[in-house]
Design a protein around this motif. Structure first.
Motif, PDB file in Angstrom:
ATOM      1  N   GLU A   8      41.626  71.462  45.858  1.00 58.02           N
ATOM      2  CA  GLU A   8      40.638  72.224  46.617  1.00 58.02           C
ATOM      3  C   GLU A   8      41.299  72.985  47.766  1.00 58.02           C
ATOM      4  O   GLU A   8      40.951  74.132  48.055  1.00 58.02           O
ATOM      5  CB  GLU A   8      39.556  71.279  47.151  1.00 58.02           C
ATOM      6  N   ALA A  11      43.091  75.909  46.336  1.00 61.16           N
ATOM      7  CA  ALA A  11      42.149  76.952  45.934  1.00 61.16           C
ATOM      8  C   ALA A  11      41.644  77.722  47.149  1.00 61.16           C
ATOM      9  O   ALA A  11      41.493  78.944  47.114  1.00 61.16           O
ATOM     10  CB  ALA A  11      40.984  76.332  45.175  1.00 61.16           C
ATOM     11  N   ALA A  12      41.379  76.976  48.231  1.00 55.14           N
ATOM     12  CA  ALA A  12      40.899  77.629  49.454  1.00 55.14           C
ATOM     13  C   ALA A  12      41.949  78.575  50.014  1.00 55.14           C
ATOM     14  O   ALA A  12      41.642  79.697  50.424  1.00 55.14           O
ATOM     15  CB  ALA A  12      40.533  76.569  50.498  1.00 55.14           C
ATOM     16  N   SER A  15      42.116  81.622  47.879  1.00 54.04           N
ATOM     17  CA  SER A  15      40.977  82.504  48.125  1.00 54.04           C
ATOM     18  C   SER A  15      41.192  83.313  49.394  1.00 54.04           C
ATOM     19  O   SER A  15      40.896  84.515  49.442  1.00 54.04           O
ATOM     20  CB  SER A  15      39.690  81.682  48.240  1.00 54.04           C
ATOM     21  N   ARG A  16      41.708  82.654  50.443  1.00 56.62           N
ATOM     22  CA  ARG A  16      41.979  83.370  51.689  1.00 56.62           C
ATOM     23  C   ARG A  16      43.046  84.428  51.467  1.00 56.62           C
ATOM     24  O   ARG A  16      42.947  85.541  51.993  1.00 56.62           O
ATOM     25  CB  ARG A  16      42.416  82.390  52.784  1.00 56.62           C
ATOM     26  N   VAL A  18      43.744  86.058  48.717  1.00 59.57           N
ATOM     27  CA  VAL A  18      43.151  87.180  47.984  1.00 59.57           C
ATOM     28  C   VAL A  18      42.266  88.014  48.908  1.00 59.57           C
ATOM     29  O   VAL A  18      42.239  89.250  48.826  1.00 59.57           O
ATOM     30  CB  VAL A  18      42.341  86.672  46.769  1.00 59.57           C
ATOM     31  N   LEU A  19      41.550  87.336  49.812  1.00 58.82           N
ATOM     32  CA  LEU A  19      40.694  88.043  50.766  1.00 58.82           C
ATOM     33  C   LEU A  19      41.542  88.911  51.687  1.00 58.82           C
ATOM     34  O   LEU A  19      41.211  90.082  51.926  1.00 58.82           O
ATOM     35  CB  LEU A  19      39.890  87.041  51.590  1.00 58.82           C
TER      36      LEU A  19
END
Length: 217
Positions: A8, A11-12, A15-16, A18-19
């Motif tokens: 997790e 993944a977080a 995600s950051r 990619v953001l």
């Protein structure tokens, strides 16, 4: 349970990342649009000399910073860490674009000439310098830049100033009034020294911030 937690977390972070990369890509597109719009707006009113148009420190710094941020975004999208060279180039580009914001808003704002498109002028001289500074301060996807490389930030300004001085002495074109040889080379030399000092000071601040992480990747 531990494996799930680590997954997790990974993944977080992904995600950051990619953001961050997506935001950088969006900013690069905005900068490219502003530069292209300015080019065609200028060409619609007069015969444009590409060497003059792209001879401004503002234009070159915006292009350099946009390209470096694009490379950083691509590295993130490909799942690769930024190399020490790319981080160093990001530090240099951030230094240059922040100087653009400082110089424009203290010495050049309100003067005649320059970019006639108000929105493009704001993007290139205000919005992008602020964004680049926040990108460097807030996004921690960078390693600490070695202090021994601080001298590298002076390469681009030094080359740019030499070219401007040569052009000013030959064809008479200068991008900014404070570099006009007509006012005397003593005054021009003083401004050049100020530019070098400002570059070192801003560069040192950028290097120092590289050792702090606000938002981890």
């Amino acid at each position: 349970m531990t494996v799930t937690s680590e997954t997790e977390i990974g993944a977080a972070r992904g995600s950051r990342g990619v953001l961050f990369a997506s935001l950088r890509l969006l900013v690069v597109l905005v900068i490219a649009t502003a530069i292209v719009a300015t080019f065609f707006d200028t060409a619609s009113r007069a015969t444009i000399n590409p060497f003059n148009f792209f001879g401004y420190f503002t234009m070159q710094s915006n292009i350099i910073t946009a390209v470096i941020l694009l490379l950083a975004a691509v590295a993130t999208f490909r799942g690769r860490p930024q190399t020490p060279l790319l981080v160093l180039l990001r530090a240099c580009a951030t230094t240059y674009i922040v100087i653009v914001g400082i110089v424009y808003n203290t010495l050049l704002t309100g003067l005649e000439g320059g970019i006639s498109l108000d929105w493009a002028n704001w993007v290139l001289h205000v919005a992008f310098p602020v964004y680049a500074a926040l990108d460097w301060i807030l996004f921690g996807d960078r390693s600490a830049v070695p202090w021994r490389n601080l001298w590298v930030v002076l390469i681009f300004p030094a080359v740019w100033i030499v070219v401007v001085l040569i052009r000013g002495a030959t064809d008479g074109w200068v991008p900014y009034p404070f570099l006009d040889p007509a006012q005397g080379y003593g005054i021009v030399a003083m401004y050049c020294i100020v530019i070098f000092i400002a570059t070192v000071v801003v560069g040192a601040l950028v290097f120092a911030i590289s050792r702090v992480r606000v938002i981890a990747p």
